[in-house]
Design a protein around this motif. Structure first.
Motif, PDB file in Angstrom:
ATOM      1  N   PRO A 119      -4.729 -18.137  -0.950  1.00  0.00           N
ATOM      2  CA  PRO A 119      -3.948 -16.962  -0.554  1.00  0.00           C
ATOM      3  C   PRO A 119      -4.435 -16.372   0.769  1.00  0.00           C
ATOM      4  N   THR A 120      -3.530 -15.746   1.477  1.00  0.00           N
ATOM      5  CA  THR A 120      -3.848 -15.105   2.747  1.00  0.00           C
ATOM      6  C   THR A 120      -4.435 -13.713   2.496  1.00  0.00           C
ATOM      7  N   ASN A 121      -4.994 -13.131   3.537  1.00  0.00           N
ATOM      8  CA  ASN A 121      -5.573 -11.787   3.482  1.00  0.00           C
ATOM      9  C   ASN A 121      -4.918 -10.918   4.557  1.00  0.00           C
ATOM     10  N   PRO A 122      -3.726 -10.407   4.289  1.00  0.00           N
ATOM     11  CA  PRO A 122      -2.991  -9.672   5.325  1.00  0.00           C
ATOM     12  C   PRO A 122      -3.644  -8.323   5.667  1.00  0.00           C
ATOM     13  N   PHE A 123      -3.499  -7.932   6.937  1.00  0.00           N
ATOM     14  CA  PHE A 123      -3.871  -6.597   7.408  1.00  0.00           C
ATOM     15  C   PHE A 123      -2.656  -6.037   8.119  1.00  0.00           C
ATOM     16  N   LEU A 124      -2.044  -5.010   7.523  1.00  0.00           N
ATOM     17  CA  LEU A 124      -0.816  -4.449   8.073  1.00  0.00           C
ATOM     18  C   LEU A 124      -1.138  -3.254   8.948  1.00  0.00           C
ATOM     19  N   SER A 125      -0.619  -3.299  10.154  1.00  0.00           N
ATOM     20  CA  SER A 125      -0.768  -2.186  11.079  1.00  0.00           C
ATOM     21  C   SER A 125       0.596  -1.878  11.684  1.00  0.00           C
ATOM     22  N   CYS A 126       0.911  -0.588  11.776  1.00  0.00           N
ATOM     23  CA  CYS A 126       2.199  -0.178  12.350  1.00  0.00           C
ATOM     24  C   CYS A 126       3.372  -0.791  11.601  1.00  0.00           C
ATOM     25  N   PHE A 127       3.409  -0.536  10.319  1.00  0.00           N
ATOM     26  CA  PHE A 127       4.447  -1.136   9.487  1.00  0.00           C
ATOM     27  C   PHE A 127       5.186  -0.039   8.752  1.00  0.00           C
ATOM     28  N   SER A 128       6.508  -0.069   8.793  1.00  0.00           N
ATOM     29  CA  SER A 128       7.284   1.021   8.206  1.00  0.00           C
ATOM     30  C   SER A 128       7.403   0.924   6.686  1.00  0.00           C
ATOM     31  N   THR A 129       7.371  -0.284   6.132  1.00  0.00           N
ATOM     32  CA  THR A 129       7.517  -0.465   4.676  1.00  0.00           C
ATOM     33  C   THR A 129       6.400  -1.366   4.152  1.00  0.00           C
ATOM     34  N   PRO A 130       5.158  -0.913   4.217  1.00  0.00           N
ATOM     35  CA  PRO A 130       4.046  -1.802   3.838  1.00  0.00           C
ATOM     36  C   PRO A 130       4.048  -2.191   2.368  1.00  0.00           C
ATOM     37  N   TYR A 131       4.525  -1.299   1.494  1.00  0.00           N
ATOM     38  CA  TYR A 131       4.465  -1.607   0.062  1.00  0.00           C
ATOM     39  C   TYR A 131       5.532  -2.624  -0.336  1.00  0.00           C
ATOM     40  N   ASP A 132       6.628  -2.651   0.401  1.00  0.00           N
ATOM     41  CA  ASP A 132       7.595  -3.731   0.195  1.00  0.00           C
ATOM     42  C   ASP A 132       6.963  -5.068   0.567  1.00  0.00           C
ATOM     43  N   SER A 133       6.219  -5.049   1.671  1.00  0.00           N
ATOM     44  CA  SER A 133       5.543  -6.278   2.096  1.00  0.00           C
ATOM     45  C   SER A 133       4.491  -6.694   1.080  1.00  0.00           C
ATOM     46  N   LEU A 134       3.793  -5.711   0.508  1.00  0.00           N
ATOM     47  CA  LEU A 134       2.790  -5.999  -0.528  1.00  0.00           C
ATOM     48  C   LEU A 134       3.434  -6.691  -1.720  1.00  0.00           C
ATOM     49  N   GLN A 135       4.540  -6.142  -2.180  1.00  0.00           N
ATOM     50  CA  GLN A 135       5.185  -6.716  -3.360  1.00  0.00           C
ATOM     51  C   GLN A 135       5.749  -8.112  -3.086  1.00  0.00           C
ATOM     52  N   THR A 136       6.250  -8.313  -1.886  1.00  0.00           N
ATOM     53  CA  THR A 136       6.721  -9.647  -1.527  1.00  0.00           C
ATOM     54  C   THR A 136       5.565 -10.636  -1.500  1.00  0.00           C
ATOM     55  N   TRP A 137       4.454 -10.210  -0.931  1.00  0.00           N
ATOM     56  CA  TRP A 137       3.253 -11.053  -0.866  1.00  0.00           C
ATOM     57  C   TRP A 137       2.773 -11.420  -2.263  1.00  0.00           C
TER      58      TRP A 137
END
Length: 208
Positions: A119-137
């Motif tokens: 699995p990858t280890n994402p670091f989100l910066s300047c993201f408008s919908t980070p929790y959507d991205s979390l759930q997709t991940w």
């Protein structure tokens, strides 16, 4: 059947019919009991199974009056990893006398799934919908892949459903049909101070 005839000097005769019945009331005797068979699920399981059946599970028997006729009784072929087929071997003679013995054929899987991509280890910066991205991940098992030597992989994870944190450590589990399990842990980090509502004001990226 025999016909006996008795006569005298005057040619008087009498006959008597004799019926001879040969009986076999003794069943064959087992000289060696069948033995259990265990094979790996990544072998040619059905070939191994029918070879075992045709060899009567290694059992042998003797019979006092005729040859031994072998058969086997079982519910189903072994078609799944970790199948167990309980089998009754039957040794019969030509008169229908029988002796039986039981053995089992077991398919085993001793190997856990293997991660072919961690699995990858994402670091989100300047993201408008980070929790959507979390759930997709999470739904994509952290972008990881896994395979198993004997079948499909079932995926689970230990995400607790909390969508208020900025740092998540999540373990992804790959489990096979027999319950063998492998796991990989990854982190998903959100730079909360950079969550934006107007994307055009910022340069946004996601680092994997």
């Amino acid at each position: 059947t025999r016909i006996w005839t008795a006569g005298d000097k005057c040619m008087n005769t009498a006959t008597l019919e004799q019926v001879i019945i040969v009986e076999d009331t003794q069943a064959p005797q087992l000289t060696n009991a069948p033995t259990d068979k265990m094979v790996s699920c990544d072998q040619n399981v059905l070939v191994e199974f029918y070879n075992w059946l045709n060899n009567h599970g290694g059992a042998t028997a003797t019979e006092n009056c005729s040859s031994v006729i072998w058969s086997a009784d079982y519910l189903k072929e072994p078609t799944e990893p970790c199948d167990i087929v309980n089998t009754t071997f039957i040794a019969s003679d030509s008169c229908g006398n029988q002796v039986t013995a039981q053995a089992k054929f077991t398919v085993v899987d001793l190997k856990s799934p293997v991660f072919t991509k961690i699995p990858t280890n994402p670091f989100l910066s300047c993201f408008s919908t980070p929790y959507d991205s979390l759930q997709t991940w999470i739904s994509k098992h952290g972008e990881s892949l896994a395979s198993d030597n004997c079948g499909n992989v079932k995926w689970t994870n230990d995400f607790d459903g909390d969508l208020s944190k900025t740092n998540y450590t999540i373990t992804f589990y790959a489990t096979d049909f027999c319950g063998n399990e492998s796991s990989q842990t990854a982190t998903f980090t959100i730079n909360k101070s950079s969550i934006i509502s107007n994307i055009y004001k910022q340069t946004c990226d996601i680092t994997l």
